[in-house]
Motif scaffolding. Structure first.
Motif: not given
Length: 71
Positions: A16-22, A6-7
């Protein structure tokens, strides 16, 4: 690392983001964003990061692993 995603999403100015996002794939990715991440990690996690370390992490997952490795 409660609320890490979230931060970081807030810093990257996305919903939102995904852990795999570059990291470099985000429109807001620039030197000011890197400085914001450095300040955030110092304040929230008491971890000192360099701009180079952040850039080398490549992804959200890499950034998270970097922070965890320094705790």
């Amino acid at each position: 690392m409660e609320n890490f995603e979230v931060s970081i999403a807030e810093i990257l100015e996305v919903d939102n983001i995904q852990l795999s996002d570059e990291l470099e794939s985000f429109d807001a990715w620039d030197s000011l964003t890197i400085l914001s991440i450095i300040a955030h990690c110092d304040d929230k996690y008491k971890v000192a990061l360099s701009a180079n370390e952040i850039s080398e992490s490549k992804s959200i997952r890499g950034l998270k692993e970097l922070i965890l490795s320094k705790k």
